[in-house]
Design a protein around this motif. Sequence first.
Motif, PDB file in Angstrom:
ATOM      1  N   THR A   1       0.822  -1.222   0.000  1.00 42.33           N
ATOM      2  CA  THR A   1       0.000   0.000   0.000  1.00 42.33           C
ATOM      3  C   THR A   1       0.852   1.267   0.000  1.00 42.33           C
ATOM      4  O   THR A   1       0.393   2.316  -0.441  1.00 42.33           O
ATOM      5  CB  THR A   1      -0.943   0.038   1.214  1.00 42.33           C
ATOM      6  N   VAL A   2       2.086   1.178   0.511  1.00 44.94           N
ATOM      7  CA  VAL A   2       2.951   2.352   0.592  1.00 44.94           C
ATOM      8  C   VAL A   2       4.141   2.270  -0.358  1.00 44.94           C
ATOM      9  O   VAL A   2       4.934   3.214  -0.439  1.00 44.94           O
ATOM     10  CB  VAL A   2       3.449   2.581   2.036  1.00 44.94           C
ATOM     11  N   GLU A   3       4.250   1.167  -1.100  1.00 40.47           N
ATOM     12  CA  GLU A   3       5.360   1.039  -2.045  1.00 40.47           C
ATOM     13  C   GLU A   3       5.300   2.161  -3.083  1.00 40.47           C
ATOM     14  O   GLU A   3       4.277   2.362  -3.733  1.00 40.47           O
ATOM     15  CB  GLU A   3       5.300  -0.316  -2.747  1.00 40.47           C
ATOM     16  N   ASP A   4       6.385   2.905  -3.210  1.00 35.10           N
ATOM     17  CA  ASP A   4       6.449   4.061  -4.111  1.00 35.10           C
ATOM     18  C   ASP A   4       5.391   5.109  -3.749  1.00 35.10           C
ATOM     19  O   ASP A   4       4.886   5.832  -4.614  1.00 35.10           O
ATOM     20  CB  ASP A   4       6.291   3.641  -5.573  1.00 35.10           C
ATOM     21  N   GLY A   5       5.043   5.190  -2.474  1.00 40.76           N
ATOM     22  CA  GLY A   5       4.082   6.195  -2.017  1.00 40.76           C
ATOM     23  C   GLY A   5       4.650   7.601  -2.061  1.00 40.76           C
ATOM     24  O   GLY A   5       5.868   7.808  -2.112  1.00 40.76           O
ATOM     25  N   ASN A   6       3.752   8.560  -2.016  1.00 43.17           N
ATOM     26  CA  ASN A   6       4.130   9.965  -2.152  1.00 43.17           C
ATOM     27  C   ASN A   6       4.545  10.554  -0.795  1.00 43.17           C
ATOM     28  O   ASN A   6       4.074  11.611  -0.378  1.00 43.17           O
ATOM     29  CB  ASN A   6       2.946  10.750  -2.729  1.00 43.17           C
ATOM     30  N   SER A   7       5.441   9.855  -0.106  1.00 49.94           N
ATOM     31  CA  SER A   7       5.888  10.290   1.220  1.00 49.94           C
ATOM     32  C   SER A   7       6.786  11.523   1.113  1.00 49.94           C
ATOM     33  O   SER A   7       7.556  11.664   0.154  1.00 49.94           O
ATOM     34  CB  SER A   7       6.638   9.155   1.928  1.00 49.94           C
ATOM     35  N   VAL A   8       6.678  12.382   2.116  1.00 54.10           N
ATOM     36  CA  VAL A   8       7.399  13.655   2.101  1.00 54.10           C
ATOM     37  C   VAL A   8       8.094  13.866   3.443  1.00 54.10           C
ATOM     38  O   VAL A   8       7.495  13.669   4.501  1.00 54.10           O
ATOM     39  CB  VAL A   8       6.437  14.832   1.832  1.00 54.10           C
ATOM     40  N   MET A   9       9.360  14.265   3.385  1.00 50.34           N
ATOM     41  CA  MET A   9      10.108  14.652   4.576  1.00 50.34           C
ATOM     42  C   MET A   9      10.159  16.177   4.646  1.00 50.34           C
ATOM     43  O   MET A   9      10.529  16.835   3.667  1.00 50.34           O
ATOM     44  CB  MET A   9      11.521  14.075   4.526  1.00 50.34           C
ATOM     45  N   ARG A  10       9.783  16.718   5.781  1.00 48.59           N
ATOM     46  CA  ARG A  10       9.729  18.174   5.958  1.00 48.59           C
ATOM     47  C   ARG A  10      10.798  18.628   6.944  1.00 48.59           C
ATOM     48  O   ARG A  10      10.893  18.091   8.052  1.00 48.59           O
ATOM     49  CB  ARG A  10       8.343  18.590   6.452  1.00 48.59           C
ATOM     50  N   LEU A  11      11.576  19.604   6.539  1.00 46.76           N
ATOM     51  CA  LEU A  11      12.506  20.271   7.450  1.00 46.76           C
ATOM     52  C   LEU A  11      11.812  21.546   7.907  1.00 46.76           C
ATOM     53  O   LEU A  11      11.485  22.413   7.096  1.00 46.76           O
ATOM     54  CB  LEU A  11      13.820  20.613   6.739  1.00 46.76           C
ATOM     55  N   LEU A  12      11.588  21.650   9.210  1.00 48.95           N
ATOM     56  CA  LEU A  12      10.786  22.740   9.758  1.00 48.95           C
ATOM     57  C   LEU A  12      11.641  23.711  10.547  1.00 48.95           C
ATOM     58  O   LEU A  12      12.493  23.306  11.345  1.00 48.95           O
ATOM     59  CB  LEU A  12       9.719  22.175  10.697  1.00 48.95           C
ATOM     60  N   HIS A  13      11.375  25.004  10.352  1.00 45.67           N
ATOM     61  CA  HIS A  13      11.993  26.042  11.156  1.00 45.67           C
ATOM     62  C   HIS A  13      10.912  26.976  11.676  1.00 45.67           C
ATOM     63  O   HIS A  13      10.170  27.575  10.897  1.00 45.67           O
ATOM     64  CB  HIS A  13      12.993  26.860  10.315  1.00 45.67           C
ATOM     65  N   TYR A  14      10.816  27.041  13.004  1.00 42.30           N
ATOM     66  CA  TYR A  14       9.938  28.013  13.658  1.00 42.30           C
ATOM     67  C   TYR A  14      10.840  29.140  14.166  1.00 42.30           C
ATOM     68  O   TYR A  14      11.575  28.954  15.141  1.00 42.30           O
ATOM     69  CB  TYR A  14       9.190  27.383  14.833  1.00 42.30           C
TER      70      TYR A  14
END
Length: 317
Positions: A168-181
Motif C-alpha cells: 500500500t505504501v510502495e512508491d508512495g508519495n511520502s514527504v520529509m519536511r525540514l521545519l523552522h519556527y
Amino acid sequence: MTTNTPSTRSTAGIASVSLAQPLADIADELGNSFAEYGFAVVRDHGIPQSLIDQAEEKSKEFFALPSGVKEGYKIDGGGGARGYTPFGTEKAKDANVFDLKEFWHVGRSLDQSHELAEFMRPNVWPSEVDGFEPTFASLYSAFEDAGLRVLEAIALHLGLNQQFFASTVEDGNSVMRLLHYPPLGPDAPEGAIRAAAHGDINTITLLLGAEEAGLELLSKSGEWLSVDVPKGALVINVGDMLERLTGGALPSTTHRVVNPSGEAASRSRYSMPFFLHFRPDYLIEPLDGSVPSESDDFAPITAHEFLMQRLREINLA
C-alpha cells in the motif's frame, strides 16, 4: 504570546516502546496507544544519531540563508511538495491566520518512466549547503525503513498479515519536511502560533526533534496534553488516511505546536517530520466490518485525490 492553558498536562499514558523488540511483543501496546491518543513514542528506531545530527546541522545551515536565496527554491504551482515554502504560507484547515513557520520538502525520487512519476515532482537541492542532498536522501530512506516497521506492528495489532501495508505504501508519495519556527516577533498576527491545531493528511507521521516543549495533542475528553519525548526518539502519530482505512478505530488526533514563553520565545525551534503516504493510486476504503455501510465519513477515495483535497484546504494547492 502563548496558547498554553492551565489544563495542559503531560501525556503519561502514551506508549513509549523500543522497536528493537519483537514486533509481536509491542504491537498491542502501540496499537492501543494509537487507538486512545493517536500517538506513540518509539525508541531504538534504527535511524543513526550521527545522521540525525548531520541533518539538523544542514537544516540550520539552509534556514540561515538570506530570504532571497531561500525563496529562489520556491516552486510556484507545486503545492509545496518540493523545495522551499516561505514563512506565512501554510495555515491549518479552517484557521484564520498563518502558522509561524517556514519549511523545506524532500520527496521520493522516481524515474520519469515510472508509472507513478506524474504524481511526484523531481526534488530540488540547495547548492549553497554542502552535502545537503546525500544527507537528506539517506535520512529519507532511514525514515521509510522505520515507518515500515511501525506499520508492520500496526498490521499485527489489527489482526492483519504483518506485511499488509508493504504494497500500500510502495512508491508512495511520502514527504520529509525540514521545519523552522523562527523566534517569536512582536509583529506576528494576533492569535498566530507555530502550528495551529490540525490533523495530518497522510498514513502515519514520524517526527524527529520534538524534545523541546510545545507539541500538544487534543485528548478525547477535550484536554490539551503535552507530548514529552526522550532525546533521539521518534513521535509517531496516525494520519487521516489511516483513520479512513481503519474506519476510525485508529484516530487522526488533532495536535498543535504552541508558542513558548520566556527565553525559549527568543530562539528558533527545528524539527523534521516524515509524512508517510499510501501510493497515489491506492484506494482508501474501510477495512471489512470497520464502519456501518451507510456511513459517508469514510467513502472510498484514492490517496492522491484525498491529498489534493486536503492541500487545497491548507492553502498549499
